[in-house]
Design an enzyme around this catalytic site. Structure first.
Site, PDB file in Angstrom:
ATOM      1  N   SER A 104       4.629   2.292   7.801  1.00 13.51           N
ATOM      2  CA  SER A 104       4.487   1.258   6.991  1.00 13.51           C
ATOM      3  C   SER A 104       5.844   1.069   5.992  1.00 13.51           C
ATOM      4  CB  SER A 104       3.184   1.565   6.162  1.00 13.51           C
ATOM      5  OG  SER A 104       2.210   1.412   6.957  1.00 13.51           O
ATOM      6  N   ASP A 160       0.048  -7.537   1.329  1.00 18.12           N
ATOM      7  CA  ASP A 160       0.593  -6.214   1.532  1.00 18.12           C
ATOM      8  C   ASP A 160       2.284  -6.035   1.584  1.00 18.12           C
ATOM      9  OD1 ASP A 160       0.289  -3.368   1.794  1.00 18.12           O
ATOM     10  OD2 ASP A 160       0.198  -3.568   4.080  1.00 18.12           O
ATOM     11  N   HIS A 216       0.892  -1.016   0.080  1.00 13.76           N
ATOM     12  CA  HIS A 216      -0.127   0.083   0.110  1.00 13.76           C
ATOM     13  C   HIS A 216       0.910   1.310  -0.057  1.00 13.76           C
ATOM     14  CE1 HIS A 216       0.651  -0.418   4.407  1.00 13.76           C
ATOM     15  NE2 HIS A 216       0.422   0.817   4.283  1.00 13.76           N
TER      16      HIS A 216
END
Length: 343
Positions: A198, A119, A89
Site C-alpha cells: 500500500s 486514500d 491509511h
C-alpha cells in the site's frame, strides 16, 4: 567413461567422447541480450528506472494506552525536494515516519496531508536530492496492459511484481468519520500485492506511475487508486493546504436508466437516482426527493455518482447550482447551494 547400450545382439560399449580424451562440448549459453524476452526487458527496465523513487515507509503510532505501535507501507517520490505520495491509511495516526530508499538511506519524514476519502496522502522526507517518479495518466490504460508494482510487501523493500490490468472502472468505498465516498475508476490488477505494498507505485511499461496501490481485493487481485486529472488535483491540494475541501449536497444515489421518452429527448441513457436525502442538507432544503432522477447539474449531464462527485470541488462551496431532475413524468429545475463536506 564408457556407457553400455542395449542392442539386439546384447550389450555393446559406446564412447561418450571423454574416454577418448575428447572433452564433452558444454551447452551453449544465450547472449545476455537474448536471455530476456521483451516482457522481461520491460519489467527490468521499469524496476531499474523507478526503484530509486520508491521507499519503504516505517510509521510509528501511539496507542490509547500510550504504547508505540509500528506500521509499514510504501511511498513514491514525486519531487526532488522530498515530497512523496502514499496511501492515507498507511500514515493514518502516525506520529513518526521514516523512509528507507534502495541506496541505503533512511530519512525522517513528516505527514503533510492525508485524505481518507481518496486514500491518498503526501509526506515530505528531509531530503533535497530524491529521484522523482514521472506521473502518468490512468485514463489511458487498457485492460490487458502490462503494469509493474514496486513496494515493500511484508517489509521486503524494493520488491517488484508484474501483471496486467485485469479490469478498469472499479469503485472503492472509503469513509472518514460520518462522510463516505466512492473512489471512481480504480485499477484492478493481478500483479501480486501484499501487506506493505500500500502506497507503492503501480507503473506502466514506460515507468510512469499510473496508480497508488491501496488494497488487496482478493486472491490474485489488487487495487490501485488511479493517477488522473481528479487525483492530481487532490495531490496538489494536499501539498499546498494539507487537506482537500469538497462541496456537499447531501444525497445517496446510484445510476439508473432513464425512461425511453426522456432518454430520447435528452440523448442520453442514464441519470442519478436519488435513493436518500439527508435531513437538513442542501439537497433537502432545495426540495430534492427520494426517487428523483438527476439528469444534469449546471448543464452538465449526470450518468452516475462519479459525474456528480467530480463537480463537488472546493470552488462549488457556497455557490448556487442548478439541478435538473426528472419527476412524475416531467423535467424540473431546482436551485441549491452546496456546503463544505465535514469529515
Amino acid at each position: 567413461m564408457a556407457k553400455l547400450k542395449l542392442i539386439s545382439g546384447g550389450l555393446r560399449a559406446i564412447s561418450d567422447g571423454a574416454a577418448n580424451g575428447v572433452p564433452a562440448k558444454p551447452p551453449e549459453r544465450l547472449p545476455d541480450a537474448d536471455a530476456f524476452d521483451a516482457y522481461s526487458r520491460t519489467v527490468a527496465g521499469v524496476a531499474e528506472r523507478l526503484g530509486p523513487s520508491v521507499a519503504h515507509l516505517a510509521v510509528s503510532r501511539r496507542t490509547r494506552r500510550g504504547r508505540v505501535a509500528e506500521g509499514a507501507g510504501s511511498g513514491v517520490a514525486i519531487s526532488s525536494d522530498g515530497y512523496m505520495l502514499t496511501s492515507a491509511h498507511v500514515v493514518s495516526g502516525g506520529n513518526r515516519v521514516s523512509a528507507s530508499f534502495s541506496d541505503g538511506r533512511e530519512i525522517g519524514a513528516e505527514v503533510i496531508g492525508a485524505d481518507s476519502l481518496s486514500d491518498l496522502a503526501v509526506v515530505r522526507a528531509d531530503a533535497r536530492d530524491l529521484t522523482p517518479a514521472e506521473l502518468g495518466d490512468a485514463d489511458e490504460l487498457r485492460v490487458g496492459q502490462l503494469v509493474v508494482a514496486i513496494g515493500s510487501p511484508m517489509g521486503l523493500a524494493g520488491t517488484v511484481t508484474a501483471g496486467v490490468v485485469s479490469a478498469l472502472g472499479r469503485s472503492l468505498p472509503t469513509r472518514s468519520g460520518s462522510a463516505g465516498r466512492l473512489v471512481e475508476n480504480v485499477i484492478q490488477t493481478d500483479a501480486a500485492l501484499n501487506p506493505g505494498n500500500s502506497g507503492g507505485a503501480l507503473a506502466d511499461g514506460l515507468s510512469r506511475v499510473v496508480g497508488v496501490n491501496t488494497a488487496v481485493a482478493g486472491i490474485g487481485l489488487g487495487l490501485a487508486v488511479p493517477i488522473n486529472d481528479a487525483t492530481r488535483k487532490i495531490i496538489s491540494a494536499l501539498m499546498k493546504e494539507g487537506r482537500v475541501r469538497r462541496a456537499y449536497i447531501g444525497i445517496v444515489g446510484g445510476s439508473r436508466p432513464l425512461p425511453p421518452r426522456i432518454a430520447s429527448r435528452l440523448e442520453r441513457e442514464k441519470g442519478i437516482e436519488v435513493v436518500e436525502v439527508v435531513s437538513g442538507s442542501p439537497a433537502a432544503r432545495s426540495g430534492l426527493r427520494a426517487e428523483d432522477l438527476i439528469v444534469a447539474v449546471d448543464g452538465e449531464p449526470m450518468g452516475d455518482v462519479g459525474d456528480l462527485q467530480r463537480l463537488m470541488v472546493a470552488d462549488r462551496i457556497g455557490q448556487g447550482i442548478e439541478v435538473e431532475v426528472f419527476r412524475d413524468g416531467g423535467l424540473l429545475e431546482l436551485e441549491l447551494t452546496p456546503r463544505e463536506l465535514e469529515t
